[in-house]
Design a protein around this motif. Structure first.
Motif, PDB file in Angstrom:
ATOM      1  N   ARG A  74       0.894  -1.035  -0.214  1.00 50.91           N
ATOM      2  CA  ARG A  74      -0.017   0.006   0.103  1.00 50.91           C
ATOM      3  C   ARG A  74       0.873   0.993  -0.074  1.00 50.91           C
ATOM      4  N   GLY A  75       0.954   1.815  -1.160  1.00 47.76           N
ATOM      5  CA  GLY A  75       1.953   2.808  -1.060  1.00 47.76           C
ATOM      6  C   GLY A  75       3.253   2.306  -1.117  1.00 47.76           C
ATOM      7  N   THR A  76       4.080   2.847  -0.179  1.00 48.12           N
ATOM      8  CA  THR A  76       5.336   2.467  -0.062  1.00 48.12           C
ATOM      9  C   THR A  76       5.706   1.415   0.875  1.00 48.12           C
ATOM     10  N   GLN A  77       4.597   0.912   1.702  1.00 49.58           N
ATOM     11  CA  GLN A  77       4.679  -0.002   2.782  1.00 49.58           C
ATOM     12  C   GLN A  77       4.076  -1.401   2.134  1.00 49.58           C
ATOM     13  N   THR A  78       4.827  -2.547   2.824  1.00 48.31           N
ATOM     14  CA  THR A  78       4.271  -3.716   2.631  1.00 48.31           C
ATOM     15  C   THR A  78       3.229  -4.111   3.964  1.00 48.31           C
ATOM     16  N   PHE A  79       2.174  -4.889   3.360  1.00 45.19           N
ATOM     17  CA  PHE A  79       1.334  -5.229   4.477  1.00 45.19           C
ATOM     18  C   PHE A  79       1.106  -6.844   4.116  1.00 45.19           C
ATOM     19  N   ILE A  80       0.887  -7.328   5.513  1.00 46.96           N
ATOM     20  CA  ILE A  80       0.628  -8.964   5.654  1.00 46.96           C
ATOM     21  C   ILE A  80      -0.469  -9.109   6.341  1.00 46.96           C
ATOM     22  N   GLY A  81      -1.738  -9.856   6.171  1.00 46.13           N
ATOM     23  CA  GLY A  81      -2.670  -9.688   6.996  1.00 46.13           C
ATOM     24  C   GLY A  81      -3.316 -11.410   6.720  1.00 46.13           C
ATOM     25  N   VAL A  82      -3.890 -11.541   7.811  1.00 43.71           N
ATOM     26  CA  VAL A  82      -4.861 -12.932   7.798  1.00 43.71           C
ATOM     27  C   VAL A  82      -6.101 -12.564   8.667  1.00 43.71           C
ATOM     28  N   ASP A  83      -7.153 -13.040   7.821  1.00 37.25           N
ATOM     29  CA  ASP A  83      -8.328 -12.750   8.436  1.00 37.25           C
ATOM     30  C   ASP A  83      -8.993 -14.178   8.682  1.00 37.25           C
ATOM     31  N   ARG A  84      -9.734 -14.509   9.811  1.00 33.80           N
ATOM     32  CA  ARG A  84     -10.366 -15.765  10.058  1.00 33.80           C
ATOM     33  C   ARG A  84     -12.131 -15.282   9.977  1.00 33.80           C
ATOM     34  N   LEU A  85     -12.511 -16.131   9.103  1.00 34.17           N
ATOM     35  CA  LEU A  85     -14.210 -16.024   9.119  1.00 34.17           C
ATOM     36  C   LEU A  85     -14.783 -16.890   9.975  1.00 34.17           C
ATOM     37  N   PRO A  86     -15.991 -16.490  10.358  1.00 33.06           N
ATOM     38  CA  PRO A  86     -16.803 -17.090  11.290  1.00 33.06           C
ATOM     39  C   PRO A  86     -17.359 -18.464  10.567  1.00 33.06           C
ATOM     40  N   ALA A  87     -17.470 -19.225  11.710  1.00 37.65           N
ATOM     41  CA  ALA A  87     -17.599 -20.707  11.285  1.00 37.65           C
ATOM     42  C   ALA A  87     -18.326 -20.885  10.011  1.00 37.65           C
ATOM     43  N   GLY A  88     -18.126 -21.914   9.124  1.00 38.40           N
ATOM     44  CA  GLY A  88     -19.107 -22.233   7.843  1.00 38.40           C
ATOM     45  C   GLY A  88     -19.164 -20.891   6.934  1.00 38.40           C
ATOM     46  N   MET A  89     -18.570 -19.767   7.326  1.00 41.99           N
ATOM     47  CA  MET A  89     -18.631 -18.582   6.078  1.00 41.99           C
ATOM     48  C   MET A  89     -17.375 -19.016   5.119  1.00 41.99           C
ATOM     49  N   GLY A  90     -17.860 -18.681   3.964  1.00 38.59           N
ATOM     50  CA  GLY A  90     -16.762 -18.729   2.955  1.00 38.59           C
ATOM     51  C   GLY A  90     -16.285 -20.274   2.518  1.00 38.59           C
ATOM     52  N   LEU A  91     -16.907 -21.216   3.042  1.00 36.80           N
ATOM     53  CA  LEU A  91     -16.601 -22.795   2.522  1.00 36.80           C
ATOM     54  C   LEU A  91     -17.294 -22.830   1.163  1.00 36.80           C
ATOM     55  N   PRO A  92     -16.605 -23.543   0.279  1.00 33.95           N
ATOM     56  CA  PRO A  92     -16.987 -23.752  -1.052  1.00 33.95           C
ATOM     57  C   PRO A  92     -18.100 -24.482  -0.963  1.00 33.95           C
ATOM     58  N   GLU A  93     -19.084 -24.466  -1.916  1.00 36.24           N
ATOM     59  CA  GLU A  93     -20.359 -25.387  -1.861  1.00 36.24           C
ATOM     60  C   GLU A  93     -20.202 -26.685  -2.469  1.00 36.24           C
TER      61      GLU A  93
END
Length: 165
Positions: A146-165
């Motif tokens: 982002r601009g001149t800075q590096t970012f590293i992130g991890v999000d954890r989703l609520p149980a069951g959310m985002g799982l492939p069908e």
């Protein structure tokens, strides 16, 4: 006296950073991220204290951390229950290599899945991937600039959310 102690802390931090750079070591943000951001069960205060133990005082990077399963976080979006992100002036390719190596080291950090909504690459994204975790959980790992800075992130989703069908 306080000024002398603060000066010594900054000098120690500068020496540590110089030593890491000279030895080819990772930026303290990368080390702190790979050591603590994949660990569940931390409050924001605990995460900051853990990362300071790795990086030194004050933190030589910006930290965004919350876990709504442990404490309220009024700025947390509905699609994520936990976020750990560091942003720093540093080497993005080295950060990418370190995070991918950490994710592949036993215990392996989940298995790749299609990227869940609403996540998508943004300007500066070098890596973004959804990962299916244990107990019906999904995480999204995102690395870039982002601009001149590096970012590293991890999000954890609520149980069951985002799982492939």
């Amino acid at each position: 006296m306080a000024l002398g102690v603060r000066h010594m802390a900054w000098a120690a931090l500068a020496c540590a950073l110089a030593g890491n750079a000279a030895a080819g070591g990772a930026h303290p943000a990368v080390t702190a991220f790979t050591t603590y951001c994949f660990k569940a069960g931390q409050t924001a205060e605990q995460a900051r204290a853990n990362m300071q133990s790795v990086a030194g005082v004050p933190l030589p990077f910006a930290l965004t951390f919350w876990d709504t399963s442990l404490e309220p976080a009024p700025t947390a979006p509905a699609h994520a229950e936990r976020r750990c992100e560091v942003q720093f002036d540093g080497d993005m390719p080295a950060a990418l290599r370190a995070v991918q190596a950490k994710m592949a080291t036993p215990p392996v950090f989940g298995t790749p899945i299609p990227l869940p909504a609403p996540y998508a690459p943004e300007a500066g994204t070098a890596y973004i991937e959804g990962r299916e975790l244990l107990r019906g959980r999904v995480a999204v790992v995102h690395i870039g600039t982002r601009g001149t800075q590096t970012f590293i992130g991890v999000d954890r989703l609520p149980a069951g959310m985002g799982l492939p069908e």
